[in-house]
Design an enzyme around this catalytic site. Structure first.
Site, PDB file in Angstrom:
ATOM      1  N   ARG A 190       0.501  -1.069   0.218  1.00 19.13           N
ATOM      2  CA  ARG A 190       0.190  -0.293   0.351  1.00 19.13           C
ATOM      3  C   ARG A 190       1.032   1.411   0.065  1.00 19.13           C
ATOM      4  O   ARG A 190       0.458   2.361  -0.410  1.00 19.13           O
ATOM      5  CB  ARG A 190      -0.692  -0.198   0.976  1.00 19.13           C
ATOM      6  CG  ARG A 190      -2.295   1.099   1.003  1.00 19.13           C
ATOM      7  CD  ARG A 190      -3.381   0.831   2.256  1.00 19.13           C
ATOM      8  NE  ARG A 190      -4.407   0.517   1.575  1.00 19.13           N
ATOM      9  CZ  ARG A 190      -5.192   0.601   1.159  1.00 19.13           C
ATOM     10  NH1 ARG A 190      -5.747   1.758   0.768  1.00 19.13           N
ATOM     11  NH2 ARG A 190      -5.905  -0.686   0.380  1.00 19.13           N
ATOM     12  N   GLU A 212      -9.087   7.227   7.328  1.00 17.93           N
ATOM     13  CA  GLU A 212      -8.316   6.680   7.083  1.00 17.93           C
ATOM     14  C   GLU A 212      -7.368   7.976   6.004  1.00 17.93           C
ATOM     15  O   GLU A 212      -6.135   8.256   6.414  1.00 17.93           O
ATOM     16  CB  GLU A 212      -7.078   5.438   6.194  1.00 17.93           C
ATOM     17  CG  GLU A 212      -7.664   4.196   6.864  1.00 17.93           C
ATOM     18  CD  GLU A 212      -7.526   2.870   6.493  1.00 17.93           C
ATOM     19  OE1 GLU A 212      -8.542   2.600   5.544  1.00 17.93           O
ATOM     20  OE2 GLU A 212      -5.936   2.169   6.348  1.00 17.93           O
TER      21      GLU A 212
END
Lengths: 790, 492
Positions: A325, A728
């Site tokens: 990620r 997030e």
């Protein structure tokens, strides 16, 4: 509820898009919200405590536990030999993480044994009495040192590549190379880890675990007990914070509590002290980013070759997807013509790092933003101009390094609106003028954007279930696979359900997450909780509604389209029946009033081997402007003002979403400023309590803090009520704080030198960056090469 | 002198009489385990996160006031004649939410909710004591409360909203029971010596200071506990045995504060909070530092005497007190001696204190006119952090503008709080100008060889210490040399 007058209300209370308090707010403020340590204990409950290694890397040559066994109140001492099933809780399937270490310890603080005693205090005192003998082995705690020492990778690295990187770099008019160091972060959830296991019949056990991932705890407990998943039930009503720290890190405590409970046939609770919690459990990965970028005189990036090396710790845990990620977000909002990004998930003799809000994305994005900053200072331009010059957009400039097309790009509009509403340009000019006449205090301002991909990159995780019961009195029971850690997930999912049934929110009771009601759930992580579980709950409601509509149509002999769910009522032809009355009738006519809902995210796919696919269903966007003051004598600073414009799609609950943004911002600011993890030369983490590890306080929050949702935003994909995930993405908005600090530092050299401020920018790092620039200015002055003022 | 073998206090609306408890039993464990009052949470067990915050009410000259404290490091033995109030008792007399609780709900002040009971307790204490808190007052009240979810913004808004309601008998249980509480606490304070025996050792509560002197002389191995902001961690973190324990936090005789033209004298039991008024009146330069010692709960519990007696090289009060030429008075039995504070600190971990001898008071002479005095604290986080270093400068100039005397002391730069004697010597007789300051910066490297640790590297400690000399010099010249807190913060 209102009296049953058919026209009394035109809207339900607490439906989708309504601002509502967190469902537990009343209980939070009165101290009546129960966390696991608050639950009544069955008679005879025992307490466990873990015994830890005090070497970073060593063979255990002997372990004498006699004094532990003999200590007051001790019932049992467990080692790896007492694990009846597999001594492994590795979430990656690589079998590299033991429940209890045996043979060799791989980090300072690794659990080696567990003491079970009559009280927690007795267990804790007894655990200190173990006598270890070791044969020390060389250890490495730092990422760069691990690379230099040719330490192994804990998992397979990822490469993302597009275009011809060698030719792209060679053909770029300008080029620069650099390194950025990015620190890790402790989650510092206020409620530490805890597991409470209650033995049942046969091989059954129920475990209350403070976990974001009950299904995985269930599987790990079964695995460690040597039994099957249907013997294990895992429950959690709420966590006192998670932030990713309870995605896999709960496994160990749960497994040990369950093993002890089954062995002793008594309830067993394990709760480490805060210091031990911080020593035993993984954190955000530290990164070293090495970059080589080619660009042109207008600041447009032509080619980028970068590697992202991470401190993964002793085992793989989630380091594979975390470092993946990081690569997925190294582009942030920017198009790279020719690009090669590689990850280096380095093994180190430290605790195994894990998920933390953003999951590697923040580190990847910060690396990308450092490159923008470097280019800006190299060209003597405002970094915002460089950002705009590189935004995704237009034909041929909308493909990510992982070959996904960015179709929902709204960053230009977000940035433009924020630039205007925050008066960025005038304030920046004012700050530059201020700095010219201020010898000690310097100020800085920065506007940074965020684009964050939503979906688990492990595609199979993008599924969810929910269980909805409507009882005879019309009250509704809601259960879903997500877990509540403060983010308001339960409130939002209940709002979705209220909207579906058109009943007031207080008709719905939210119940503890349990593997017995909804199986095979995914972690509540990747910001996906509402997207997935909201859809699953809606699906369950729709199943029940379909049955109800069919029943009513038949019962009253009307077409189905004349049955409608209206606020707290059901319209049946011309008659408006109170919801409860209608349900009672349906029950008597033997309509099934319960349904298991399901959802899986459509249209996503990812081929890791080729580095191509559409791993993300959509992107969430946002931007922030931060302004800071820096004391150039000491490196001390404060954040004076922050303006945020964030995209939560069509928000399901604006108050909760703003709460997520404000909270994420301050947490991210902590990561980039005062939160520093510090290991000593023995490999001991020395910042393992709030006395030494400094998360932001109320007085650290931005003194002016304007947070707005982009109220025009709407998810172009058919997500739950067109909302977007919000957990997030805002965590990365405070990259603007770090860059504003950098600008204040750069004022020392008239903004001609990149400040290269690494994270966390503690007062010490800020002062050392100031000193570096002062020295360069002095050198230039002495050699007469430059007239930058000192 | 009367004797008792139990302590008596109020817990919410009940009277409690306790005997046989361990001297290291914490209030938090007792509340959660023995009383099943689980609203109060354990977050860190070291007095830093505030999840365990409760209010403790005490009578001071007949006036009842409530202060926030950390239950995790507060010992039960210290609670005699007090009123312990937990979150379960903060709602209104009719059971509805208090003004603070309602404002927290209305403003979305809780997310995960784990820090919330502690925050409600801290804000309730503020609400009772300060009808119009500025934002800076709210921040100060919350310095000892960590929240990891909200970013604090809604909590600040809640505190501002709560302040719109004035505490009355109708809306607050503590106000409603004010008279009855005073009566009960007055009845508990019988002037007796309390001795509590347990399997884990003895707890003593001396009747008065003379009794303390007698007890400590007889039990020199005892641990003296004032605010327990340090000793609490010996128990919760290091599991050290501390028995027998002599609690002194209740002794009126150690809580005396005198302020006159000669200076300030503080009894060893004066808390940071109680000391603030007199100290800041005499030394306004101490105000900022004072508000950065620990968090509010720690300042309510901790004492200046304890900060000195524990001998820490990173205590916040010794550097300014040494620069101010403070003296400390020690007592053993009936004997007293007074010595300069700087002489009390011998080396790391060693103080000039004999067995059975205790710190009784600290005296700080008043500042003369025309003295330049300043104190600065450097820490990773501005508030509720331990000093990386702490500096104090005390300089006088003669009529010619030459340095007549210099007293400079630093914490965090050596094994003890220590004066910069080489720098002082270098400065004396020199003109107070930029060149002298540059020379003094160089001299400072002779005085200290600081260590590197997690709070700061040796390089940073030295460099920022040297730079603080510049800050001090610039400020004596009236030049701005540090960040001003935001205007919104300047209200207090």
């Amino acid at each position: 509820m209102d009296a049953p007058s058919p026209r009394s209300k035109t809207e339900i209370s607490g439906g989708a898009h309504a601002t509502r308090q967190h469902d537990s707010a009343h209980k939070h403020v009165t101290g009546s919200a129960d966390y696991i340590d608050d639950m009544p204990e069955p008679a005879g409950t025992l307490h466990g405590y873990l015994g830890l290694s005090d070497r970073a890397h060593a063979k255990i040559t002997s372990l004498d536990l006699d004094a532990v066994r003999a200590a007051d109140g001790v019932i049992a001492v467990l080692t790896a030999a007492d694990v009846p099933g597999s001594n492994d809780i590795s979430p990656s399937g690589r079998n590299d993480e033991p429940v209890l270490a045996t043979g060799t310890v791989l980090f300072h603080g690794q659990p080696v044994f567990a003491v079970i005693a009559e009280s927690r205090e007795k267990a804790r005192r007894a655990a200190k009495k173990a006598v270890f003998c070791y044969e020390d082995l060389p250890h490495v705690t730092d990422v760069r040192a691990a690379m230099d020492a040719n330490y192994p990778l804990v998992t397979d690295p990822l490469k993302l590549e597009r275009g011809d990187i060698e030719a792209g770099l060679a053909g770029s008019p300008r080029r620069l190379q650099g390194e950025m160091r990015i620190g890790g972060q402790d989650h510092f959830y206020l409620e530490g880890h805890i597991a409470f296991a209650i033995p049942g019949e046969d091989d059954e056990v129920t475990v209350w675990s403070s976990t974001q991932h009950p299904s995985e705890v269930q599987h790990m407990v079964a695995h460690a007990l040597g039994t099957v998943s249907n013997a294990v039930t895992v429950q959690v009503r709420r966590m006192g914070g998670g932030f990713g720290g309870k995605e896999t890190q709960s496994n160990q405590f749960a497994a040990i509590a369950a093993i002890a409970a089954k062995k002793l046939n008594r309830a067993v609770k394990i709760r480490p002290d805060r210091d031990d919690d911080m020593i035993i459990t993984g954190k955000r990965h530290d990164f070293v980013v090495d970059y080589d970028v080619g660009y042109d005189d207008s600041g447009v990036i032509h080619a980028l070759d970068a590697s992202f090396a991470a401190r993964c710790g002793f085992s793989s845990d989630l380091s594979g997807p975390v470092t993946d990620r990081a690569l997925f977000h190294a582009d942030n909002c920017y198009f790279y013509q020719d690009v090669r990004l590689v990850s280096k998930p380095m093994m180190t003799n430290t605790v195994s790092n894990t998920a933390f809000r953003g999951f590697g994305g923040p580190q990847g994005m910060l690396g990308g933003e450092r490159i923008i900053e470097e280019i800006a200072y190299a060209l003597g331009r405002d970094p915002l101009e460089i950002r705009k010059a590189n935004f995704y957009g237009g034909p041929g400039r909308d493909i990510t390094p992982y070959h996904q097309t960015v179709k929902d790009n709204i960053i230009a509009r977000v940035v433009e609106e924020l630039e205007t509403s925050s008066d960025y340009q005038a304030r920046r000019a004012g700050i530059i003028a201020f700095n010219e006449t201020s010898p000690v205090v310097r100020r800085g301002i920065a506007l940074t954007p965020v684009k964050f991909g939503i979906s688990f990159t492990a595609t199979w995780y993008n599924q969810a279930g929910a269980l909805v019961h409507v009882y005879q009195d019309g009250s509704i029971h809601l259960n879903h696979g997500g877990t509540e850690m403060g983010q308001g997930l339960n409130t939002k999912v209940a709002q979705v359900l209220a909207e579906e049934f058109q009943v007031d929110l207080d008709t719905i009771r939210i119940t503890a997450t349990t593997t017995g009601k909804v199986p095979n759930t995914s972690a509540t992580a990747a910001s996906s909780g509402t997207d997935l579980n909201g859809m699953a709950a809606a699906n369950a409601a729709q199943q029940i509604k379909t049955r109800l509509v069919a029943f009513a149509a038949e019962k009253f002999n009307i077409p189905e389209d004349q049955v409608a769910f209206e606020p707290n009522h059901v319209r049946v032809g011309n008659e408006l029946m109170p919801f409860g009355d209608f349900i009672k009738l349906a029950y008597q006519e033997r309509v099934q009033l319960s349904a298991a809902g399901f959802y899986k995210t459509p249209d996503i796919h990812w081929d890791r081997a080729s580095g191509k696919g559409r791993p993300f269903y959509y992107f969430a966007y946002g931007a922030a402007v931060s302004e800071v003051s820096v004391d150039t004598l000491t490196g001390e600073y404060q954040v004076d003002r922050v303006d945020v414009l964030h995209d939560a799609g069509k928000s399901l609950n604006p108050a909760l979403d703003i709460g997520q943004i404000e909270g994420a911002f301050v947490q991210g600011m902590g990561w980039l400023t005062t939160e520093e993890l510090w290991w000593d030369d023995k490999g001991r983490l020395r910042t393992h309590a709030p006395s030494t590890y400094k998360i932001p306080l109320a007085s650290d929050r931005p003194k002016i803090f304007n947070v707005k949702l982009a109220d025009w935003a709407e998810n172009r994909e058919p997500t739950i009520r067109r909302s977007k995930a919000v957990g997030e993405p805002p965590f990365m908005l405070p990259i603007s704080v770090l860059e504003a600090l950098g600008m204040a530092v750069a004022s020392i050299a008239d903004y001609q030198v990149s400040p290269q401020l690494d994270a966390p920018a503690t007062p010490e790092r800020v002062l050392m960056a100031v000193e570096r620039l002062k020295a360069m200015v002095t050198e230039a002055y002495v050699s007469g090469e430059d007239e930058a003022d000192a | 002198m009367a004797h008792r073998t139990s302590i008596r206090f109020l817990l919410n609306d009940r009277t409690v009489e306790l005997s046989g408890f361990a001297p290291d039993l914490t209030l938090l464990d007792w509340l959660r385990i023995d009383r099943r009052l689980t609203g109060t949470k354990e977050g860190c067990a070291e007095g830093d996160c505030g999840a365990c915050t409760v209010l403790v009410g005490r009578l001071d000259n007949g006036i009842l006031s409530y202060e926030s404290v950390n239950a995790c490091i507060r010992f039960v033995g210290s609670l005699d004649a007090s009123h312990v109030v937990t979150v379960e008792h903060l709602n209104r007399p009719d059971g509805t939410l208090s003004a603070v609780q309602q404002a927290m709900v209305d403003n979305h002040g809780s997310q995960c909710g784990f820090c919330t009971p502690g925050i409600v307790a801290s804000l309730h204490g503020l609400w009772l004591s300060d009808p119009e808190p500025a934002e800076s007052d709210i921040e100060r009240a919350l310095q000892g409360n960590l929240c990891r979810c909200t970013g604090y913004e809604p909590i600040i808004k809640a505190a501002i909203a709560a302040a719109k309601t004035i505490p009355t008998e109708d809306n607050d249980r503590l106000v409603a029971s004010y008279g009855a509480t005073i009566e009960a606490l007055t009845g508990f304070a019988d002037g007796a010596r309390v001795t509590v025996e347990s399997e884990r050792g003895t707890t003593f509560l001396p009747a008065d200071v003379d009794d303390l002197a007698e007890l400590y002389a007889a039990h020199p191995e005892a641990t003296i506990v004032a605010g327990s902001t340090d000793v609490g961690l010996w128990v919760t973190k290091h599991m050290r045995e501390i028995a027998p324990v002599i609690f002194i936090g209740h002794l009126e005789g150690l809580k005396q504060i005198s302020l006159d033209e000669t200076g300030v004298t503080l009894g060893a039991g004066v808390s940071y909070t109680a000391a603030r008024g007199a100290l800041v009146a005499a030394f306004p330069q101490l105000a900022e530092l004072w508000d950065r010692i620990g968090g509010e709960q720690v300042r309510n519990m901790g004492t200046v005497g304890g900060n000195i007696a524990n001998g820490s090289p990173i205590g916040d009060t010794p550097p300014p007190l040494i620069a101010l030429n403070a003296t400390v008075t020690l007592r053993r039995g009936a004997e007293r001696r007074t010595l300069p504070l700087e002489a009390f600190f011998i080396e790391y971990g060693k103080q000039d204190r004999q067995p059975g001898e205790f710190v009784e008071s600290v005296s700080v002479p008043a500042l003369e006119d025309d003295v330049f005095f300043a104190t600065y604290k450097i820490s990773k986080r501005r508030d509720e952090d331990i000093s990386a270093l702490c500096a104090a400068f005390h300089v006088t100039l003669d009529d010619e503008g030459m340095v007549a005397s210099a007293r400079i002391a630093f914490g965090g730069m050596a094994g003890t709080p220590k004066r910069a004697s080489a720098t002082e010597a270098m400065l004396t007789g020199q003109p107070w100008n930029w060149d002298t300051i540059q020379a003094a910066r160089t001299a400072l490297a002779e005085d200290y060889q600081p260590l590197s640790d997690w709070r700061a590297s040796a390089e940073y400690r030295m460099l920022s210490a040297q730079n603080l000399m510049i800050r001090f010099f610039l400020e004596t010249c009236g030049a701005p040399a540090r960040i001003e807190r935001h205007p919104a913060m300047a209200e207090a």
